[in-house]
Enzyme design. Sequence first.
Site, PDB file in Angstrom:
ATOM      1  N   GLN A 198       3.240  -6.095  -3.529  1.00  0.00           N
ATOM      2  CA  GLN A 198       2.250  -6.854  -3.114  1.00  0.00           C
ATOM      3  C   GLN A 198       1.346  -7.030  -3.153  1.00  0.00           C
ATOM      4  O   GLN A 198      -0.105  -8.890  -3.420  1.00  0.00           O
ATOM      5  CB  GLN A 198       1.327  -7.302  -0.960  1.00  0.00           C
ATOM      6  CG  GLN A 198       3.078  -6.319   0.079  1.00  0.00           C
ATOM      7  CD  GLN A 198       3.246  -5.239   0.065  1.00  0.00           C
ATOM      8  OE1 GLN A 198       4.014  -4.122  -1.060  1.00  0.00           O
ATOM      9  NE2 GLN A 198       4.556  -5.116   1.252  1.00  0.00           N
ATOM     10  N   ASP A 239      -3.629  -1.591   8.815  1.00  0.00           N
ATOM     11  CA  ASP A 239      -2.850  -1.686   9.423  1.00  0.00           C
ATOM     12  C   ASP A 239      -3.384  -1.187  11.160  1.00  0.00           C
ATOM     13  O   ASP A 239      -2.414  -1.605  12.261  1.00  0.00           O
ATOM     14  CB  ASP A 239      -1.190  -1.611   9.288  1.00  0.00           C
ATOM     15  CG  ASP A 239      -0.958  -2.490   8.180  1.00  0.00           C
ATOM     16  OD1 ASP A 239      -1.437  -1.836   6.831  1.00  0.00           O
ATOM     17  OD2 ASP A 239       0.256  -3.294   8.415  1.00  0.00           O
ATOM     18  N   ASN A 249      -2.627   2.456   6.699  1.00  0.00           N
ATOM     19  CA  ASN A 249      -2.631   1.544   5.225  1.00  0.00           C
ATOM     20  C   ASN A 249      -1.361   1.497   4.192  1.00  0.00           C
ATOM     21  O   ASN A 249      -1.029   2.771   4.602  1.00  0.00           O
ATOM     22  CB  ASN A 249      -3.515   1.123   4.512  1.00  0.00           C
ATOM     23  CG  ASN A 249      -4.235  -0.595   3.638  1.00  0.00           C
ATOM     24  OD1 ASN A 249      -3.364  -1.893   4.129  1.00  0.00           O
ATOM     25  ND2 ASN A 249      -4.394  -0.406   2.937  1.00  0.00           N
TER      26      ASN A 249
HETATM   27  O1  MRU Z   1       3.776  -4.514   4.637  1.00  0.00           O
HETATM   28  P1  MRU Z   1       2.791  -5.041   5.168  1.00  0.00           P
HETATM   29  O2  MRU Z   1       2.470  -6.636   3.745  1.00  0.00           O
HETATM   30  O3  MRU Z   1       2.715  -6.019   6.224  1.00  0.00           O
HETATM   31  O4  MRU Z   1       1.697  -4.577   4.724  1.00  0.00           O
HETATM   32  C1  MRU Z   1       0.355  -5.252   4.584  1.00  0.00           C
HETATM   33  C2  MRU Z   1      -0.981  -4.089   4.109  1.00  0.00           C
HETATM   34  O5  MRU Z   1      -0.978  -2.997   4.901  1.00  0.00           O
HETATM   35  C3  MRU Z   1      -2.007  -4.455   4.495  1.00  0.00           C
HETATM   36  O6  MRU Z   1      -3.303  -3.692   3.477  1.00  0.00           O
HETATM   37  C4  MRU Z   1      -2.730  -4.564   6.015  1.00  0.00           C
HETATM   38  O7  MRU Z   1      -1.889  -5.117   6.815  1.00  0.00           O
HETATM   39  C5  MRU Z   1      -4.202  -4.839   6.081  1.00  0.00           C
HETATM   40  S1  MRU Z   1      -3.971  -6.821   5.773  1.00  0.00           S
HETATM   41  C6  MRU Z   1      -5.315  -7.724   6.110  1.00  0.00           C
END
Ligand code: MRU
Length: 360
Positions: A198, A239, A249
């Site tokens: 990501q 999260d 997170n």
């Molecule tokens: O698995 P993902 O891509 O949904 O994980 C996203 C994250 O871990 C972000 O750092 C988190 O959701 C914060 S988003 C503002």
Amino acid sequence: MKINGTYYRSLWLDDDGWSLRILDQTLLPWRVEVLRLSSAEQVAHAITSMQVRGAPLIGAVAAYGVAIAMRSAPQDLDRIVAWLGETRPTAINLRWALARLHARLAPLPVAEREAAAYAEAAAIADDDAETCRLIGQHGLPLLQEIAARKGRVNVLTHCNAGWLATVDYGTALSPIYQAFDAGIDVHVWVDETRPRNQGAALTAFELGAHGVPHTVIADNAGGHYMQHGEVDICIVGTDRVTRRGDVANKIGTYLKALAAADNEVPFWVALPHSTLDMQVDDGVKEIPIEERSAAEVTHLTGPDDAGKLTRIQVTAPGSRAANPAFDVTPARLVTGLITERGRCEASPAGLAALYPDKAA
Ligand code: MRU
């Protein structure tokens, strides 16, 4: 935020007034493709397949999933809410948004649920955008202070906590965008964030589209740069944040916090109110960690020379792989929290002072 001069939110209602439009994040940064979601099943699939991802965004998308379902099955509210709530386990924003929809719709006659659901989903989306703008305002002084001392700021971030992960602006990236727009000389170290990349794919794409100087680094490089004074501050998203300030997170965040503590680099976490879970204390023991497919570890996706998206295997054939998608950073490793209400210590007292209305 803008891509090639066009302003996007990460979700919006179609011209038909009821179906949902999203950017397919599994194709970014190679292709900017807009998807139309016209059933709760499509919404659930978009969340589980990570066409949409990021804690605040999946909450907002799920809210619209309920609204779409209310068009044809308003009597099925309980089932739809429970089912969408199963799509991803770690981010609390999903359950927060669904609980808000349920509380609003359950007392209503079924004939009134559709209109009320769309209004509530729109309110959640608008609230998230404004919340993230405010997070940027409250994080900005941290970057201004470093810039005033050093003339330039090097920020390290993990995963994607930008506008693609929210409705607009982002959480961790919001102060960075505001600093850049204010003329601060800011540079971002972008952790690639294996296994799904990501950082390399989405954060780098966002920062590039906004013109923010950045460098993608392998996940293991951050500690090295911290030891050599190349990181002034870490800012990550989250999260789920517990009552005592533990932070879930993206997998690998904990290791960055350990390296930051060892090198006295401030480690800040940016979050909206929808990410707080005051029912949970000990994040390591109590937050469910999503285990995703081993194929995300064994294979990588990217364009071949002809531009066609291709999967290649990067692990030895036959080796097993494990894929916990998140980890928990204990509050003691977190310098502080950046919220839409201001900054606070990652502690029960810090959170209770900013969020007296959320006390467990
Ligand atoms: O698995 P993902 O891509 O949904 O994980 C996203 C994250 O871990 C972000 O750092 C988190 O959701 C914060 S988003 C503002």
